[in-house]
Design a protein around this motif. Structure first.
Motif, PDB file in Angstrom:
ATOM      1  N   HIS A  40      22.288  -1.788 -13.091  1.00 29.92           N
ATOM      2  CA  HIS A  40      23.153  -3.265 -12.618  1.00 29.92           C
ATOM      3  C   HIS A  40      22.373  -4.279 -12.402  1.00 29.92           C
ATOM      4  O   HIS A  40      22.034  -4.691 -12.041  1.00 29.92           O
ATOM      5  CB  HIS A  40      24.368  -2.213 -11.479  1.00 29.92           C
ATOM      6  N   LEU A  89      34.802   1.823  -2.740  1.00 29.65           N
ATOM      7  CA  LEU A  89      33.030   1.812  -2.872  1.00 29.65           C
ATOM      8  C   LEU A  89      32.380   3.045  -1.936  1.00 29.65           C
ATOM      9  O   LEU A  89      31.118   3.256  -2.647  1.00 29.65           O
ATOM     10  CB  LEU A  89      32.545   0.377  -2.179  1.00 29.65           C
ATOM     11  N   TRP A  92      32.292   5.836  -3.931  1.00 25.26           N
ATOM     12  CA  TRP A  92      31.588   6.142  -4.986  1.00 25.26           C
ATOM     13  C   TRP A  92      30.253   5.803  -4.647  1.00 25.26           C
ATOM     14  O   TRP A  92      29.763   7.181  -5.885  1.00 25.26           O
ATOM     15  CB  TRP A  92      32.384   4.947  -5.281  1.00 25.26           C
ATOM     16  N   MET A 105      28.404   7.658 -14.973  1.00 26.73           N
ATOM     17  CA  MET A 105      27.860   6.737 -14.153  1.00 26.73           C
ATOM     18  C   MET A 105      26.293   7.593 -13.578  1.00 26.73           C
ATOM     19  O   MET A 105      26.796   8.732 -12.062  1.00 26.73           O
ATOM     20  CB  MET A 105      28.470   6.047 -12.730  1.00 26.73           C
TER      21      MET A 105
HETATM   22  C1  HEC Z   1      22.315   5.759 -14.594  1.00 24.72           C
HETATM   23  C2  HEC Z   1      22.347   4.242 -14.881  1.00 24.72           C
HETATM   24  C3  HEC Z   1      23.137   3.332 -12.935  1.00 24.72           C
HETATM   25  C4  HEC Z   1      22.846   3.692 -11.872  1.00 24.72           C
HETATM   26  C5  HEC Z   1      21.673   3.444 -11.915  1.00 24.72           C
HETATM   27  C6  HEC Z   1      23.829   3.074 -10.632  1.00 24.72           C
HETATM   28  N1  HEC Z   1      24.880   3.117 -11.859  1.00 24.72           N
HETATM   29 FE1  HEC Z   1      26.487   2.117 -11.148  1.00 24.72          FE
HETATM   30  N2  HEC Z   1      27.430   2.742 -13.149  1.00 24.72           N
HETATM   31  C7  HEC Z   1      26.591   2.564 -13.942  1.00 24.72           C
HETATM   32  C8  HEC Z   1      27.876   3.563 -15.391  1.00 24.72           C
HETATM   33  C9  HEC Z   1      27.343   3.775 -16.609  1.00 24.72           C
HETATM   34  C10 HEC Z   1      29.258   2.610 -14.498  1.00 24.72           C
HETATM   35  C11 HEC Z   1      30.098   2.294 -15.484  1.00 24.72           C
HETATM   36  C12 HEC Z   1      30.619   4.509 -15.190  1.00 24.72           C
HETATM   37  C13 HEC Z   1      32.413   4.851 -16.079  1.00 24.72           C
HETATM   38  O1  HEC Z   1      32.751   3.755 -16.777  1.00 24.72           O
HETATM   39  O2  HEC Z   1      32.283   6.180 -15.624  1.00 24.72           O
HETATM   40  C14 HEC Z   1      28.840   2.700 -13.361  1.00 24.72           C
HETATM   41  C15 HEC Z   1      29.724   1.887 -12.516  1.00 24.72           C
HETATM   42  C16 HEC Z   1      29.507   1.537 -11.330  1.00 24.72           C
HETATM   43  C17 HEC Z   1      30.567   0.578 -10.864  1.00 24.72           C
HETATM   44  C18 HEC Z   1      31.977   0.427 -11.052  1.00 24.72           C
HETATM   45  C19 HEC Z   1      32.048  -1.178 -11.472  1.00 24.72           C
HETATM   46  C20 HEC Z   1      33.497  -1.476 -12.065  1.00 24.72           C
HETATM   47  O3  HEC Z   1      33.416  -2.430 -13.579  1.00 24.72           O
HETATM   48  O4  HEC Z   1      33.634  -1.393 -12.266  1.00 24.72           O
HETATM   49  C21 HEC Z   1      30.316   0.043  -9.496  1.00 24.72           C
HETATM   50  C22 HEC Z   1      30.588  -0.710  -8.028  1.00 24.72           C
HETATM   51  C23 HEC Z   1      28.570   0.800  -9.064  1.00 24.72           C
HETATM   52  N3  HEC Z   1      28.605   1.155 -10.379  1.00 24.72           N
HETATM   53  C24 HEC Z   1      27.618   0.211  -8.323  1.00 24.72           C
HETATM   54  C25 HEC Z   1      26.650   0.943  -8.978  1.00 24.72           C
HETATM   55  C26 HEC Z   1      25.693   1.010  -7.105  1.00 24.72           C
HETATM   56  C27 HEC Z   1      25.810   0.459  -5.627  1.00 24.72           C
HETATM   57  C28 HEC Z   1      24.886   1.453  -7.328  1.00 24.72           C
HETATM   58  C29 HEC Z   1      23.368   2.149  -6.543  1.00 24.72           C
HETATM   59  C30 HEC Z   1      23.273   3.002  -5.575  1.00 24.72           C
HETATM   60  C31 HEC Z   1      24.640   1.949  -8.578  1.00 24.72           C
HETATM   61  N4  HEC Z   1      26.087   2.163  -9.163  1.00 24.72           N
HETATM   62  C32 HEC Z   1      23.384   2.719 -10.070  1.00 24.72           C
HETATM   63  C33 HEC Z   1      25.236   3.433 -14.260  1.00 24.72           C
HETATM   64  C34 HEC Z   1      24.681   3.373 -13.038  1.00 24.72           C
END
Ligand code: HEC
Length: 128
Positions: A40, A89, A92, A105
């Protein structure tokens, strides 16, 4: 006079301590965010990476960042829940798969409540 001053200063100190304990600390959150950075970005107008850009995410509609291909599971959750707030959040970030079972994710989550509080403070600070 000196006694009064000392009392006054300690009250301020205690109040600021309580405040930071409750509100989360964006600076500490920036460090925790290192765990998210591989996937991100969070700069305004920044690109989506493996995950969507997270600028202005608190209060924003779920799964609505332009140009990102969300899983149908997060899109379904968006229909049901609408917007991101501190409560969903927190869930999540604690364990994404507990909130949206088949999300793409792939992240185990942050167990410590303080880490989550701080990261949410950091997300809030990166918004307009
Ligand atoms: C390995 C990759 C990866 C990591 C590490 C990761 N994410 Fe994500 N994140 C994603 C992906 C891929 C999605 C989309 C999920 C889906 O479409 O199901 C996502 C979606 C999200 C969303 C929703 C965004 C939206 O537009 O609605 C949030 C908020 C978020 N992540 C926060 C975090 C936070 C805070 C962390 C660290 C604590 C984190 N993520 C770590 C890959 C990651």
């Amino acid at each position: 006079m000196l006694k009064f001053l000392i009392k006054f200063i300690s009250i301020i100190y205690i109040l600021s301590y309580i405040h930071s304990a409750q509100a989360g600390d964006a600076k500490a959150g920036a460090k925790v965010f290192n765990k998210c950075k591989a996937c991100h970005g969070i700069d305004e107008g920044g690109k989506n990476k493996l995950g969507p850009n997270l600028w202005n995410i608190v209060g924003a509609p779920i799964a609505a960042k332009e140009g990102f291909k969300y899983s149908k599971y997060l899109l379904a959750y968006a229909e049901e829940a609408g917007n991101w707030n501190e409560e969903n959040l927190d869930k999540w970030i604690k364990k994404p798969k507990d909130l949206v079972r088949k999300t793409k994710m792939i992240f185990p989550g942050l167990k410590k409540p303080k880490d989550r509080e701080n990261i949410i403070a950091y997300l809030k600070a990166n918004s307009n």
